[in-house]
Motif scaffolding. Sequence first.
Motif, PDB file in Angstrom:
ATOM      1  N   ASP A  29       0.924  -1.249   0.004  1.00 55.21           N
ATOM      2  CA  ASP A  29      -0.018  -0.018   0.037  1.00 55.21           C
ATOM      3  C   ASP A  29       0.887   1.346   0.011  1.00 55.21           C
ATOM      4  OD1 ASP A  29      -2.422  -1.587  -0.079  1.00 55.21           O
ATOM      5  OD2 ASP A  29      -2.891  -1.191   2.168  1.00 55.21           O
ATOM      6  N   TYR A  30       1.979   1.275  -0.246  1.00 54.42           N
ATOM      7  CA  TYR A  30       2.836   2.385  -0.515  1.00 54.42           C
ATOM      8  C   TYR A  30       2.014   3.090  -1.548  1.00 54.42           C
ATOM      9  CZ  TYR A  30       6.852   0.791   2.330  1.00 54.42           C
ATOM     10  OH  TYR A  30       7.676   0.370   3.216  1.00 54.42           O
ATOM     11  N   GLY A  31       1.878   4.555  -1.506  1.00 56.59           N
ATOM     12  CA  GLY A  31       1.397   5.348  -2.273  1.00 56.59           C
ATOM     13  C   GLY A  31      -0.126   5.422  -2.738  1.00 56.59           C
ATOM     14  N   LYS A  32      -0.788   4.349  -1.926  1.00 55.69           N
ATOM     15  CA  LYS A  32      -2.010   3.979  -2.100  1.00 55.69           C
ATOM     16  C   LYS A  32      -2.998   5.345  -1.361  1.00 55.69           C
ATOM     17  CE  LYS A  32      -5.826   0.690  -1.209  1.00 55.69           C
ATOM     18  NZ  LYS A  32      -6.103  -0.522  -0.409  1.00 55.69           N
ATOM     19  N   ASN A  33      -4.024   5.638  -2.065  1.00 55.90           N
ATOM     20  CA  ASN A  33      -4.819   6.843  -2.097  1.00 55.90           C
ATOM     21  C   ASN A  33      -4.184   8.241  -1.940  1.00 55.90           C
ATOM     22  OD1 ASN A  33      -6.855   5.185  -1.429  1.00 55.90           O
ATOM     23  ND2 ASN A  33      -6.201   4.573   0.712  1.00 55.90           N
ATOM     24  N   TYR A  34      -3.089   8.086  -2.447  1.00 56.49           N
ATOM     25  CA  TYR A  34      -2.515   9.643  -2.546  1.00 56.49           C
ATOM     26  C   TYR A  34      -3.175  10.430  -3.883  1.00 56.49           C
ATOM     27  CZ  TYR A  34       0.704  13.212  -4.685  1.00 56.49           C
ATOM     28  OH  TYR A  34       1.222  14.609  -4.883  1.00 56.49           O
ATOM     29  N   LYS A  35      -3.667  11.593  -3.482  1.00 52.89           N
ATOM     30  CA  LYS A  35      -4.212  12.606  -4.085  1.00 52.89           C
ATOM     31  C   LYS A  35      -3.227  13.445  -5.014  1.00 52.89           C
ATOM     32  CE  LYS A  35      -8.132  12.398  -1.151  1.00 52.89           C
ATOM     33  NZ  LYS A  35      -9.035  13.382  -0.146  1.00 52.89           N
ATOM     34  N   TYR A  36      -3.363  13.197  -6.468  1.00 58.51           N
ATOM     35  CA  TYR A  36      -2.310  13.968  -7.252  1.00 58.51           C
ATOM     36  C   TYR A  36      -3.033  15.414  -7.360  1.00 58.51           C
ATOM     37  CZ  TYR A  36       0.630  15.176 -11.141  1.00 58.51           C
ATOM     38  OH  TYR A  36       1.484  15.727 -11.998  1.00 58.51           O
ATOM     39  N   ALA A  37      -2.354  16.385  -6.888  1.00 58.97           N
ATOM     40  CA  ALA A  37      -3.173  17.701  -6.671  1.00 58.97           C
ATOM     41  C   ALA A  37      -3.525  18.400  -7.826  1.00 58.97           C
ATOM     42  CB  ALA A  37      -1.940  18.648  -5.866  1.00 58.97           C
ATOM     43  N   HIS A  38      -2.408  18.182  -9.000  1.00 61.87           N
ATOM     44  CA  HIS A  38      -3.080  18.770 -10.555  1.00 61.87           C
ATOM     45  C   HIS A  38      -4.396  18.106 -11.076  1.00 61.87           C
ATOM     46  CE1 HIS A  38       0.610  20.858 -10.208  1.00 61.87           C
ATOM     47  NE2 HIS A  38       1.176  19.868  -9.986  1.00 61.87           N
ATOM     48  N   ASN A  39      -4.853  16.763 -10.358  1.00 62.04           N
ATOM     49  CA  ASN A  39      -6.183  16.422 -10.853  1.00 62.04           C
ATOM     50  C   ASN A  39      -7.242  17.039 -10.159  1.00 62.04           C
ATOM     51  OD1 ASN A  39      -4.577  14.920 -12.590  1.00 62.04           O
ATOM     52  ND2 ASN A  39      -4.795  12.969 -11.004  1.00 62.04           N
ATOM     53  N   PHE A  40      -7.014  18.093  -9.267  1.00 64.54           N
ATOM     54  CA  PHE A  40      -8.257  18.635  -8.528  1.00 64.54           C
ATOM     55  C   PHE A  40      -8.205  20.123  -8.814  1.00 64.54           C
ATOM     56  CE2 PHE A  40      -7.131  14.782  -6.496  1.00 64.54           C
ATOM     57  CZ  PHE A  40      -8.168  14.194  -5.845  1.00 64.54           C
ATOM     58  N   GLU A  41      -9.521  20.695  -8.268  1.00 70.66           N
ATOM     59  CA  GLU A  41      -9.988  22.052  -8.781  1.00 70.66           C
ATOM     60  C   GLU A  41      -8.926  22.796  -7.887  1.00 70.66           C
ATOM     61  OE1 GLU A  41     -13.583  25.218  -8.478  1.00 70.66           O
ATOM     62  OE2 GLU A  41     -13.539  23.174  -7.923  1.00 70.66           O
ATOM     63  N   ASN A  42      -8.231  23.867  -8.640  1.00 71.85           N
ATOM     64  CA  ASN A  42      -7.297  24.813  -8.110  1.00 71.85           C
ATOM     65  C   ASN A  42      -5.870  23.886  -7.783  1.00 71.85           C
ATOM     66  OD1 ASN A  42      -9.028  27.195  -8.438  1.00 71.85           O
ATOM     67  ND2 ASN A  42     -10.085  26.614  -6.586  1.00 71.85           N
ATOM     68  N   ASN A  43      -5.758  22.957  -8.263  1.00 79.33           N
ATOM     69  CA  ASN A  43      -4.502  22.169  -8.134  1.00 79.33           C
ATOM     70  C   ASN A  43      -4.486  22.032  -6.722  1.00 79.33           C
ATOM     71  OD1 ASN A  43      -3.626  24.431 -10.172  1.00 79.33           O
ATOM     72  ND2 ASN A  43      -3.224  22.419 -10.761  1.00 79.33           N
ATOM     73  N   PHE A  44      -5.412  21.781  -6.024  1.00 75.67           N
ATOM     74  CA  PHE A  44      -5.488  21.465  -4.422  1.00 75.67           C
ATOM     75  C   PHE A  44      -6.120  20.355  -4.064  1.00 75.67           C
ATOM     76  CE2 PHE A  44      -7.159  22.038  -0.414  1.00 75.67           C
ATOM     77  CZ  PHE A  44      -5.983  22.117   0.534  1.00 75.67           C
ATOM     78  N   ALA A  45      -5.599  19.542  -3.086  1.00 73.19           N
ATOM     79  CA  ALA A  45      -6.658  18.240  -2.758  1.00 73.19           C
ATOM     80  C   ALA A  45      -6.439  18.296  -1.239  1.00 73.19           C
ATOM     81  CB  ALA A  45      -6.102  17.016  -3.478  1.00 73.19           C
ATOM     82  N   ASN A  46      -7.378  18.105  -0.524  1.00 74.24           N
ATOM     83  CA  ASN A  46      -7.294  18.208   1.074  1.00 74.24           C
ATOM     84  C   ASN A  46      -6.826  16.691   1.394  1.00 74.24           C
ATOM     85  OD1 ASN A  46      -7.504  18.400   3.981  1.00 74.24           O
ATOM     86  ND2 ASN A  46      -9.356  19.929   3.704  1.00 74.24           N
ATOM     87  N   GLN A  47      -5.558  16.577   2.026  1.00 72.86           N
ATOM     88  CA  GLN A  47      -5.232  15.404   2.330  1.00 72.86           C
ATOM     89  C   GLN A  47      -4.348  15.482   3.727  1.00 72.86           C
ATOM     90  OE1 GLN A  47      -2.934  13.103  -0.884  1.00 72.86           O
ATOM     91  NE2 GLN A  47      -2.759  15.191  -1.735  1.00 72.86           N
ATOM     92  N   GLU A  48      -3.507  14.571   4.197  1.00 69.40           N
ATOM     93  CA  GLU A  48      -2.844  14.563   5.149  1.00 69.40           C
ATOM     94  C   GLU A  48      -1.330  14.270   4.750  1.00 69.40           C
ATOM     95  OE1 GLU A  48      -1.265  15.645   8.125  1.00 69.40           O
ATOM     96  OE2 GLU A  48      -3.249  14.939   9.043  1.00 69.40           O
ATOM     97  N   PHE A  49      -0.419  15.289   5.136  1.00 71.17           N
ATOM     98  CA  PHE A  49       0.899  15.232   4.818  1.00 71.17           C
ATOM     99  C   PHE A  49       1.796  15.067   5.959  1.00 71.17           C
ATOM    100  CE2 PHE A  49      -0.875  17.686   1.215  1.00 71.17           C
ATOM    101  CZ  PHE A  49      -0.466  17.037   0.041  1.00 71.17           C
ATOM    102  N   LEU A  50       1.233  15.135   7.101  1.00 70.35           N
ATOM    103  CA  LEU A  50       2.371  14.993   8.278  1.00 70.35           C
ATOM    104  C   LEU A  50       1.876  13.471   9.009  1.00 70.35           C
ATOM    105  CD1 LEU A  50       1.749  18.393  10.080  1.00 70.35           C
ATOM    106  CD2 LEU A  50       3.996  17.645   8.995  1.00 70.35           C
ATOM    107  N   PRO A  51       2.950  12.999   9.574  1.00 71.90           N
ATOM    108  CA  PRO A  51       2.762  11.862  10.265  1.00 71.90           C
ATOM    109  C   PRO A  51       1.567  11.927  11.543  1.00 71.90           C
ATOM    110  CG  PRO A  51       4.973  12.433  10.330  1.00 71.90           C
ATOM    111  CD  PRO A  51       4.336  13.412   9.498  1.00 71.90           C
ATOM    112  N   LYS A  52       0.762  10.943  11.597  1.00 73.38           N
ATOM    113  CA  LYS A  52      -0.520  11.087  12.283  1.00 73.38           C
ATOM    114  C   LYS A  52       0.072  11.622  13.827  1.00 73.38           C
ATOM    115  CE  LYS A  52      -0.322   6.236  13.850  1.00 73.38           C
ATOM    116  NZ  LYS A  52      -1.421   4.936  13.651  1.00 73.38           N
TER     117      LYS A  52
END
Length: 424
Positions: free
Chosen positions: A368-391
Amino acid sequence: MNEPLAERIRPKNLDDYISQQHLVGKNGILTNHIKQGIIPSLILWGPPGIGKTTLANIIAQESDRPFYTLSAISSGVKDVREIIEKAKNSGGLFTSKNPILFIDEIHRFSKSQQDSLLGAVEKGWVTLIGATTENPSFEVIPALLSRCQVYILNSFDKEDLIALLDRAMKKDEFISKRKIELLETDALIRVSGGDARKLLNVFELLVNSSEDPVKITDTFVLEKVQKNTVHYDKTGEQHYDIISAFIKSIRGSDPNAAIYWLARMIEGGEDVKFIARRLLILASEDIGNANPTALILANNTFQAVSVIGHPESRITLSQCAIYLANSAKSNASYEAIGNAQELVRKTGDLSVPLPLRNAPTKLMKDLDYGKNYKYAHNFENNFANQEFLPKEISSTKLYEPGNNPRENAFREVLKNRWKDKYKY
């Protein structure tokens, strides 16, 4: 008694060496090198008068090696080659007894002079020890630097300097015979600027110019020692005080004061690259994203003065200093990296969230490395709300925009994007 006090009480072994315990203490790295009999080529970096030359001599003595010395101020390529030839004939190749070649102020060596050292260091004809007051990353050529370990020597603290005075009064053949009362030391230490050599020279001057008993007080020191405050000593206290005043004037948005202190340094013969480097640091530390162009101009200034040299580079430095002084100020980037480093030290090596991990192999994808990563450029205004920090540190805000037009605009963008995660 023609030999100065600083020379007469120069330490001869590690036990007598004051300060730098991280290098020469019981478990210091240089202490271990000497014990093992394996001395790498190295650069000793630190302010003047803190024992770089003394340490080089002690390393040679305690490791029982031939010792050759050159000063970068008065030596050329021919001198380097002559010393290397002597060193080749005095020690064994690739043995623990390779001769030591000590070069004082190695930062003053030109590229060709430094190039002339490469072969001897690489082939093991000599073990190089260089001493410098300037950042070796800038002043020593990469090829030579890669062959050397860099060790930082710290400034003496007050206790170290008092210990030096105490040693002089107890152990020096001439000073120990005098009746001296060391009643106050603040002025003496201040006059020395933390330079042990200068401290001892001033102390000797005070003792020799007075009858017994010599009562050393702050008032006595200031009366006896004539300080020319207009003089600029680019290797001593004035060097650090004036660059400090220069930086603080720019940080405080006063171009007039900045230009005055710049002129003091230029008239005193300060290295223009040293000034330009400090401007480059300031552009990020004190201006940052309040005006990103400041970093570009400072970097171009450093490149320009490196090519132009003195005296024309004074114009470029003046332009840059005035621009930086007039720029909006922000230390937000400086604070942000400090906050982040402190957090890393507290929390250690937290795991990278699975969606952010690289997955170059099938096994990694299966894990599951890389699974569910949201590629920002595929979203409106090049932004996808996701977690980038360790939990474990989710929603930890490390960057606080400064209060200036550009970073206030940053704040509004961040507030809209991350309203459910960070509080801006």
